[in-house]
Design a protein around this motif. Sequence first.
Motif, mmCIF file in Angstrom:
data_model
loop_
_atom_site.group_PDB
_atom_site.id
_atom_site.type_symbol
_atom_site.label_atom_id
_atom_site.label_comp_id
_atom_site.label_asym_id
_atom_site.label_seq_id
_atom_site.Cartn_x
_atom_site.Cartn_y
_atom_site.Cartn_z
ATOM 1 N N SER A 161 0.829 -1.199 0.000
ATOM 2 C CA SER A 161 0.000 0.000 0.000
ATOM 3 C C SER A 161 0.866 1.254 0.000
ATOM 4 O O SER A 161 1.922 1.299 0.622
ATOM 5 C CB SER A 161 -0.900 0.002 1.237
ATOM 6 N N THR A 166 -3.023 0.440 -3.814
ATOM 7 C CA THR A 166 -2.471 -0.866 -3.474
ATOM 8 C C THR A 166 -1.941 -1.554 -4.727
ATOM 9 O O THR A 166 -2.644 -1.650 -5.730
ATOM 10 C CB THR A 166 -3.535 -1.772 -2.824
ATOM 11 N N SER A 181 -7.318 1.421 -0.767
ATOM 12 C CA SER A 181 -6.347 1.169 0.297
ATOM 13 C C SER A 181 -6.260 -0.320 0.611
ATOM 14 O O SER A 181 -7.162 -1.103 0.295
ATOM 15 C CB SER A 181 -6.747 1.925 1.565
ATOM 16 N N LEU A 182 -5.180 -0.695 1.251
ATOM 17 C CA LEU A 182 -4.952 -2.083 1.634
ATOM 18 C C LEU A 182 -6.060 -2.574 2.575
ATOM 19 O O LEU A 182 -6.467 -3.741 2.519
ATOM 20 C CB LEU A 182 -3.590 -2.190 2.329
ATOM 21 N N SER A 200 1.681 -1.532 5.724
ATOM 22 C CA SER A 200 1.831 -1.310 4.286
ATOM 23 C C SER A 200 1.854 -2.593 3.463
ATOM 24 O O SER A 200 1.967 -2.532 2.238
ATOM 25 C CB SER A 200 3.116 -0.524 4.006
#
Length: 245
Positions: A161, A166, A181-182, A200
């Motif tokens: 991310s 992502t 987003s992740l 991340s």
Amino acid sequence: MKSLIVEDKEYIRKGLINLLELIDKDIEIIGECESVKDAVVVANACKPDLIFLDINLTDGTGFDFLDQTEHLNFKVIFITAYEEYALQALKIGAVDYLLKPVDVDELTIALEKIGNLSIATQKQQIKTVKQVLNNDNDTLILSLHDAFQIIDLKDLMYCESDKGYTTFYLSNGKKHLASKSLKEFEEQLNQHSFTRPHQSFIVNLKYIEKYDKSGTIYLKNGIKIPVSTRKKESFVKRLFTWNKK
């Protein structure tokens, strides 16, 4: 109605308790659990009438818990933080669920619906949900800039991310960038052989070659993935639990 809250985040549990007190329903909270293991023990000991069940727990899923307590009779209201994971299946199965953060009006409606539902009917509904998830459980559909990309999860090595985007890295060397987003993929992936060792990264456990106890994952292609300090314990637990399957 004896109720058990199975949720891995304390603030969600406490918030739900506060809302239940506000609604003033005839509900007695007999326990709070944050893992499948603890929830199974408490459910067997206390035999609750109703369970508020998070889908994604510290050591497995809400469905793992249901598999281990099939002999018990209780009603379920699912709790989930992610709109994209399982909600389609929950809707198809007509199962009641609450999105985090829990809304008092939605909670009131869910309690009213669950009160008029038989345990046998709900067990059939949950069975439908599991069938839907299992039938559509091996692929991930990404909405890219100019196309929809279908990914076979067994080929997905890890996700990274960055600033709300992502990147998905596959075993064949290809990668795909999604504008989400992740967090929005985490719960779905965690139902498979994936874990999130760092804010991340999400990693496929199948591609891990070595874990350095200092906090580094080595993938089979040589890529290094960091493990954050606060996630080390849960990552190791997840690694060993998965390895025993």
